[in-house]
Design a protein around this motif. Structure first.
Motif, PDB file in Angstrom:
ATOM      1  N   UNK A 198       0.825  -1.207   0.000  1.00  0.00           N
ATOM      2  CA  UNK A 198       0.000   0.000   0.000  1.00  0.00           C
ATOM      3  C   UNK A 198       0.856   1.253   0.000  1.00  0.00           C
ATOM      4  N   UNK A 199       1.987   1.227   0.695  1.00  0.00           N
ATOM      5  CA  UNK A 199       2.889   2.376   0.718  1.00  0.00           C
ATOM      6  C   UNK A 199       3.465   2.651  -0.665  1.00  0.00           C
ATOM      7  N   UNK A 200       3.849   1.597  -1.383  1.00  0.00           N
ATOM      8  CA  UNK A 200       4.383   1.769  -2.728  1.00  0.00           C
ATOM      9  C   UNK A 200       3.332   2.391  -3.651  1.00  0.00           C
ATOM     10  N   UNK A 201       2.093   1.882  -3.535  1.00  0.00           N
ATOM     11  CA  UNK A 201       1.013   2.440  -4.347  1.00  0.00           C
ATOM     12  C   UNK A 201       0.737   3.903  -3.975  1.00  0.00           C
ATOM     13  N   UNK A 202       0.824   4.214  -2.671  1.00  0.00           N
ATOM     14  CA  UNK A 202       0.566   5.584  -2.211  1.00  0.00           C
ATOM     15  C   UNK A 202       1.620   6.552  -2.731  1.00  0.00           C
ATOM     16  N   UNK A 203       2.892   6.107  -2.723  1.00  0.00           N
ATOM     17  CA  UNK A 203       3.955   6.991  -3.231  1.00  0.00           C
ATOM     18  C   UNK A 203       3.806   7.223  -4.738  1.00  0.00           C
ATOM     19  N   UNK A 204       3.369   6.195  -5.457  1.00  0.00           N
ATOM     20  CA  UNK A 204       3.126   6.379  -6.898  1.00  0.00           C
ATOM     21  C   UNK A 204       2.020   7.403  -7.136  1.00  0.00           C
ATOM     22  N   UNK A 205       0.957   7.329  -6.331  1.00  0.00           N
ATOM     23  CA  UNK A 205      -0.135   8.294  -6.478  1.00  0.00           C
ATOM     24  C   UNK A 205       0.321   9.704  -6.119  1.00  0.00           C
ATOM     25  N   UNK A 206       1.205   9.789  -5.122  1.00  0.00           N
ATOM     26  CA  UNK A 206       1.704  11.115  -4.737  1.00  0.00           C
ATOM     27  C   UNK A 206       2.565  11.716  -5.853  1.00  0.00           C
ATOM     28  N   UNK A 207       3.335  10.880  -6.525  1.00  0.00           N
ATOM     29  CA  UNK A 207       4.133  11.368  -7.659  1.00  0.00           C
ATOM     30  C   UNK A 207       3.217  11.856  -8.775  1.00  0.00           C
ATOM     31  N   UNK A 208       2.146  11.104  -9.045  1.00  0.00           N
ATOM     32  CA  UNK A 208       1.186  11.537 -10.073  1.00  0.00           C
ATOM     33  C   UNK A 208       0.505  12.838  -9.688  1.00  0.00           C
ATOM     34  N   UNK A 209       0.202  12.984  -8.381  1.00  0.00           N
ATOM     35  CA  UNK A 209      -0.408  14.225  -7.903  1.00  0.00           C
ATOM     36  C   UNK A 209       0.533  15.406  -8.095  1.00  0.00           C
ATOM     37  N   UNK A 210       1.825  15.193  -7.800  1.00  0.00           N
ATOM     38  CA  UNK A 210       2.807  16.264  -7.994  1.00  0.00           C
ATOM     39  C   UNK A 210       2.903  16.650  -9.475  1.00  0.00           C
ATOM     40  N   UNK A 211       2.820  15.668 -10.362  1.00  0.00           N
ATOM     41  CA  UNK A 211       2.855  15.961 -11.798  1.00  0.00           C
ATOM     42  C   UNK A 211       1.639  16.783 -12.222  1.00  0.00           C
ATOM     43  N   UNK A 212       0.454  16.394 -11.707  1.00  0.00           N
ATOM     44  CA  UNK A 212      -0.761  17.148 -12.056  1.00  0.00           C
ATOM     45  C   UNK A 212      -0.690  18.579 -11.548  1.00  0.00           C
ATOM     46  N   UNK A 213      -0.167  18.756 -10.338  1.00  0.00           N
ATOM     47  CA  UNK A 213      -0.041  20.116  -9.807  1.00  0.00           C
ATOM     48  C   UNK A 213       0.934  20.939 -10.643  1.00  0.00           C
ATOM     49  N   UNK A 214       2.017  20.286 -11.112  1.00  0.00           N
ATOM     50  CA  UNK A 214       2.948  20.996 -11.981  1.00  0.00           C
ATOM     51  C   UNK A 214       2.309  21.415 -13.287  1.00  0.00           C
ATOM     52  N   UNK A 215       1.489  20.525 -13.861  1.00  0.00           N
ATOM     53  CA  UNK A 215       0.791  20.869 -15.106  1.00  0.00           C
ATOM     54  C   UNK A 215      -0.209  22.004 -14.878  1.00  0.00           C
ATOM     55  N   UNK A 216      -0.891  21.997 -13.719  1.00  0.00           N
ATOM     56  CA  UNK A 216      -1.837  23.081 -13.423  1.00  0.00           C
ATOM     57  C   UNK A 216      -1.110  24.412 -13.270  1.00  0.00           C
ATOM     58  N   UNK A 217       0.061  24.389 -12.631  1.00  0.00           N
ATOM     59  CA  UNK A 217       0.829  25.627 -12.492  1.00  0.00           C
ATOM     60  C   UNK A 217       1.278  26.147 -13.848  1.00  0.00           C
TER      61      UNK A 217
END
Length: 245
Positions: A198-217
């Motif tokens: 679950x931790x590995x999956x959570x870190x992957x989702x956090x990386x995707x979230x950071x990418x989406x925030x970068x695209x929004x910026x």
């Protein structure tokens, strides 16, 4: 030499409406002169066979006040809804960012031999110590503080973990609460490995979230860039056009 040039000054030709107004003013002027010696003036009832109707001039349009009031009320309501939506979005993003850290801390404490409740309490204690230093509150950890308070009052652990997942209202936290509840109920021997996955999956989702925030910026930066480009183009085009004129 002196020249005499005869000229005739003519008045401006009037339209039908202007001619009517002029005749009416002349009519009123004659009527005023007739009533000079009287105590007051009178309003004629007819003019050129047409009946005249009089009314007081409106000093202010009061309908505009309640119309503007309704518009302002609607705008305030929409602003409040927008603020609530932004607040919920901020809470969701913060919960997603903190989820990998919480799972990782649980893995560390459980791997060290502590029970789930002891691990939970250790995470809360560390969070409260950090809050005393930087005074920064986090939604996920605040929910953990509430859950620990329920545990100390004697509420069943399965109920507390389930309520924790519902309070966070995210799929990830509901899954974590389900794992902890199953461990409490059935005694899962592989809880550590499940949490690691679950931790590995959570870190992957956090990386995707950071990418989406970068695209929004990047998207938000497009408007200032276009404005700067427009200003530069105007600085170049306007002087060039002025030269032609």
């Amino acid at each position: 030499e002196s020249y005499v040039i005869p000229a005739r000054v003519m008045s401006k030709p009037l339209t039908a409406d202007e001619s009517l107004i002029k005749r009416f003013k002349d009519y009123l002027s004659v009527a005023d002169k007739k009533s000079v010696g009287e105590s007051g003036f009178y309003l004629p009832e007819s003019f050129e066979g047409k009946k005249l109707v009089y009314h007081l001039e409106d000093s202010m349009n009061f309908h505009l006040i309640w119309i503007m009031g309704i518009i302002v009320a609607i705008l305030l309501y929409l602003r409040e809804k927008n603020n609530e939506r932004q607040k919920l979005e901020k809470k969701k993003r913060e919960l997603l960012k903190d989820y990998p850290d919480i799972v990782s801390k649980l893995i560390v404490f459980i791997g060290a031999g502590l029970s789930v409740r002891q691990s939970w309490e250790s995470i809360v204690i560390d969070y409260e110590n950090e809050c005393k230093e930087n005074n920064e509150r986090r939604y996920a950890y605040e929910e953990m503080v509430k859950a620990l308070a329920k545990l100390k009052t004697g509420i069943y652990e399965n109920t507390v973990y389930k309520d924790f997942g519902r309070s966070c209202a995210l799929r990830q936290y509901m899954k974590l609460a389900s794992l902890l509840e199953q461990n409490r109920r059935n005694g899962l021997a592989n809880l550590h490995s499940l949490l690691s996955m679950e931790s590995q999956s959570a870190w992957d989702e956090r990386i995707n979230l950071a990418r989406r925030e970068g695209e929004e910026l990047n998207t938000k930066l497009l408007l200032p860039l276009f404005m700067m480009l427009l200003i530069v183009m105007m600085m170049i085009i306007v002087p060039a056009l002025l030269i032609f004129y």
